[in-house]
Design a protein around this motif. Structure first.
Motif, PDB file in Angstrom:
ATOM      1  N   PHE A  56       1.703   2.410   4.650  1.00  0.00           N
ATOM      2  CA  PHE A  56       2.352   1.780   5.805  1.00  0.00           C
ATOM      3  C   PHE A  56       2.991   2.871   6.652  1.00  0.00           C
ATOM      4  O   PHE A  56       3.452   3.891   6.131  1.00  0.00           O
ATOM      5  N   GLU A  57       3.030   2.646   7.951  1.00  0.00           N
ATOM      6  CA  GLU A  57       3.560   3.661   8.858  1.00  0.00           C
ATOM      7  C   GLU A  57       5.070   3.823   8.749  1.00  0.00           C
ATOM      8  O   GLU A  57       5.597   4.922   8.935  1.00  0.00           O
ATOM      9  N   SER A  58       5.772   2.730   8.455  1.00  0.00           N
ATOM     10  CA  SER A  58       7.232   2.760   8.435  1.00  0.00           C
ATOM     11  C   SER A  58       7.766   1.571   7.644  1.00  0.00           C
ATOM     12  O   SER A  58       7.010   0.621   7.365  1.00  0.00           O
ATOM     13  N   PRO A  59       9.043   1.581   7.285  1.00  0.00           N
ATOM     14  CA  PRO A  59       9.632   0.415   6.620  1.00  0.00           C
ATOM     15  C   PRO A  59       9.491  -0.863   7.448  1.00  0.00           C
ATOM     16  O   PRO A  59       9.284  -1.945   6.906  1.00  0.00           O
ATOM     17  N   GLN A  60       9.626  -0.726   8.761  1.00  0.00           N
ATOM     18  CA  GLN A  60       9.472  -1.882   9.642  1.00  0.00           C
ATOM     19  C   GLN A  60       8.055  -2.457   9.521  1.00  0.00           C
ATOM     20  O   GLN A  60       7.872  -3.676   9.373  1.00  0.00           O
ATOM     21  N   ALA A  61       7.059  -1.576   9.558  1.00  0.00           N
ATOM     22  CA  ALA A  61       5.677  -2.028   9.412  1.00  0.00           C
ATOM     23  C   ALA A  61       5.430  -2.613   8.027  1.00  0.00           C
ATOM     24  O   ALA A  61       4.669  -3.581   7.870  1.00  0.00           O
ATOM     25  N   TRP A  74       9.081   1.883  -0.141  1.00  0.00           N
ATOM     26  CA  TRP A  74       8.790   1.325   1.179  1.00  0.00           C
ATOM     27  C   TRP A  74       7.327   1.566   1.575  1.00  0.00           C
ATOM     28  O   TRP A  74       7.006   1.812   2.731  1.00  0.00           O
ATOM     29  N   GLY A  75       6.439   1.489   0.599  1.00  0.00           N
ATOM     30  CA  GLY A  75       5.016   1.617   0.894  1.00  0.00           C
ATOM     31  C   GLY A  75       4.522   3.027   1.097  1.00  0.00           C
ATOM     32  O   GLY A  75       3.364   3.238   1.466  1.00  0.00           O
ATOM     33  N   GLN A  76       5.365   4.013   0.788  1.00  0.00           N
ATOM     34  CA  GLN A  76       4.972   5.413   0.966  1.00  0.00           C
ATOM     35  C   GLN A  76       4.343   6.008  -0.292  1.00  0.00           C
ATOM     36  O   GLN A  76       3.818   7.121  -0.254  1.00  0.00           O
ATOM     37  N   HIS A  77       4.386   5.281  -1.397  1.00  0.00           N
ATOM     38  CA  HIS A  77       3.833   5.786  -2.659  1.00  0.00           C
ATOM     39  C   HIS A  77       2.983   4.697  -3.324  1.00  0.00           C
ATOM     40  O   HIS A  77       3.194   4.357  -4.491  1.00  0.00           O
ATOM     41  N   VAL A  78       2.047   4.185  -2.594  1.00  0.00           N
ATOM     42  CA  VAL A  78       1.151   3.150  -3.097  1.00  0.00           C
ATOM     43  C   VAL A  78      -0.044   3.807  -3.781  1.00  0.00           C
ATOM     44  O   VAL A  78      -0.574   4.812  -3.299  1.00  0.00           O
ATOM     45  N   ILE A  79      -0.469   3.260  -4.902  1.00  0.00           N
ATOM     46  CA  ILE A  79      -1.610   3.807  -5.641  1.00  0.00           C
ATOM     47  C   ILE A  79      -2.891   3.643  -4.829  1.00  0.00           C
ATOM     48  O   ILE A  79      -3.185   2.560  -4.319  1.00  0.00           O
ATOM     49  N   HIS A  80      -3.632   4.743  -4.709  1.00  0.00           N
ATOM     50  CA  HIS A  80      -4.936   4.734  -4.048  1.00  0.00           C
ATOM     51  C   HIS A  80      -6.001   5.147  -5.060  1.00  0.00           C
ATOM     52  O   HIS A  80      -5.763   6.006  -5.921  1.00  0.00           O
ATOM     53  N   GLN A  81      -7.144   4.543  -4.942  1.00  0.00           N
ATOM     54  CA  GLN A  81      -8.254   4.869  -5.830  1.00  0.00           C
ATOM     55  C   GLN A  81      -8.934   6.165  -5.385  1.00  0.00           C
ATOM     56  O   GLN A  81      -8.648   6.691  -4.315  1.00  0.00           O
ATOM     57  N   GLY A  82      -9.831   6.659  -6.228  1.00  0.00           N
ATOM     58  CA  GLY A  82     -10.479   7.926  -5.944  1.00  0.00           C
ATOM     59  C   GLY A  82     -11.247   7.949  -4.639  1.00  0.00           C
ATOM     60  O   GLY A  82     -11.397   9.006  -4.015  1.00  0.00           O
ATOM     61  N   ASN A  83     -11.707   6.791  -4.186  1.00  0.00           N
ATOM     62  CA  ASN A  83     -12.454   6.735  -2.924  1.00  0.00           C
ATOM     63  C   ASN A  83     -11.540   6.640  -1.707  1.00  0.00           C
ATOM     64  O   ASN A  83     -12.006   6.517  -0.577  1.00  0.00           O
TER      65      ASN A  83
END
Length: 317
Positions: free
Chosen positions: A161-166, A199-208
């Motif tokens: 996410f771009e920001s806490p607001q988003a 705040w969405g800045q450390h969300v798990i992303h897959q290898g792709n």
């Protein structure tokens, strides 16, 4: 002979209060010398007892009659000598139990019914501590198979996410739908997601590079039939935080992630107390923590801090 005995006793009392005895206590612990450790622990207990006696005497002196002959400096001098000797005799003759605790703690002995310091720091909540230990063991066993898969090795955490607001604006519809099923406020779920993902800045992303859409830190085990990704995470053992690698569930969409969270909470017996208190966010998150949802001893407080923050409130629709 009596003079020599008295001198020996006074020297012993003075040695008890020598600050170097604290250093000897530390050295004895590392040397694994049980006799030395016991002696040093008794000296430490003597210091503690003398400090208690000194505090009691000071309180007594504050109310004492200044003109009384029993309140003279000479009397206080001999009284302090007596207190030092009394502290030494108490510690060497069974003591108040502090020396024994020090020996048990530093000696690392396997003693039945002995409660370690980590439990004392956890307010003596043995049931909660044992439950968390059992959960960690089960999770480690269940995720072993998941972690062995090669497809998990390239997973990482990144901003989604771009920001806490988003963060709040994009998640509000899905949070509202999930909250209605649980009977909780949608902002409470968003506050929890904010703590779990920064705040969405450390969300798990897959290898792709695709987001795993896991906003609530739900781990994957051998019984999980969906996708998963393994990343480093911080877990607490009592009050001590440790970095470890664990497998987490992944979802095709944010809505699917919220739906699985609701199902995860509502279908497990251990979280029923939380579900029953869902109308009270503070009680809900405290019940989740007590049931072992998170190992962080301050988890509920952190979520409620976000929930009550003015900045968070300003983002809400």
């Amino acid at each position: 002979m009596d003079i020599l005995n008295t001198k020996s006793q006074l020297e012993s009392a003075r040695n008890v209060h020598d600050l170097s005895s604290l250093n000897r206590l530390r050295e004895a612990a590392y040397s694994k010398d049980d006799k030395a450790l016991k002696e040093a622990a008794q000296q430490f207990e003597a210091i503690f007892v003398q400090m208690m006696l000194k505090s009691m005497r000071q309180a007594q002196d504050a109310l004492a009659d200044k003109e009384s002959p029993f309140n003279s400096e000479q009397v206080k001098f001999y009284r302090d000598m007596h207190d030092k000797q009394l502290a030494q005799d108490l510690s060497s003759g069974g003591g108040v139990g502090l020396a024994e605790i020090i020996v048990q703690q530093l000696g690392q002995h396997d003693i039945e019914d002995y409660i370690p310091a980590s439990v004392a720091r956890n307010d003596g909540n043995l049931a909660s501590l044992n439950r968390q230990r059992q959960l960690r063991t089960e999770q480690a066993q269940q995720t072993a198979e998941v972690l062995s898969s090669a497809e998990h090795r390239q997973a990482f955490k990144a901003a989604a996410f771009e920001s806490p607001q988003a963060f709040v604006e994009q998640l509000w519809p899905a949070a509202s739908k999930a909250a209605a099923q649980l009977g909780i406020e949608p902002q409470a779920l968003l506050a929890q997601a904010a703590v779990e993902t920064g705040w969405g800045q450390h969300v798990i992303h897959q290898g792709n590079g695709e987001s795993g859409n896991n906003l609530f830190g739900i781990k994957a085990n051998a019984s999980w039939q969906g996708g998963s990704a393994a990343v480093s995470t911080m877990e607490f053992d009592g009050t001590v935080a440790r970095q470890q690698r664990a497998a987490f569930r992944t979802y095709d969409s944010l809505e699917q992630g919220f739906a699985d969270y609701v199902q995860f909470i509502m279908q497990q017996d251990r979280y029923q107390s939380a579900v029953q208190q869902a109308d009270d966010p503070k009680a809900y998150f405290k019940a989740l923590q007590d049931a072992g949802y998170a190992t962080d001893p301050n988890y509920a407080d952190k979520v409620m801090a976000v929930y009550h923050s003015d900045s968070f409130r300003s983002y809400l629709p």
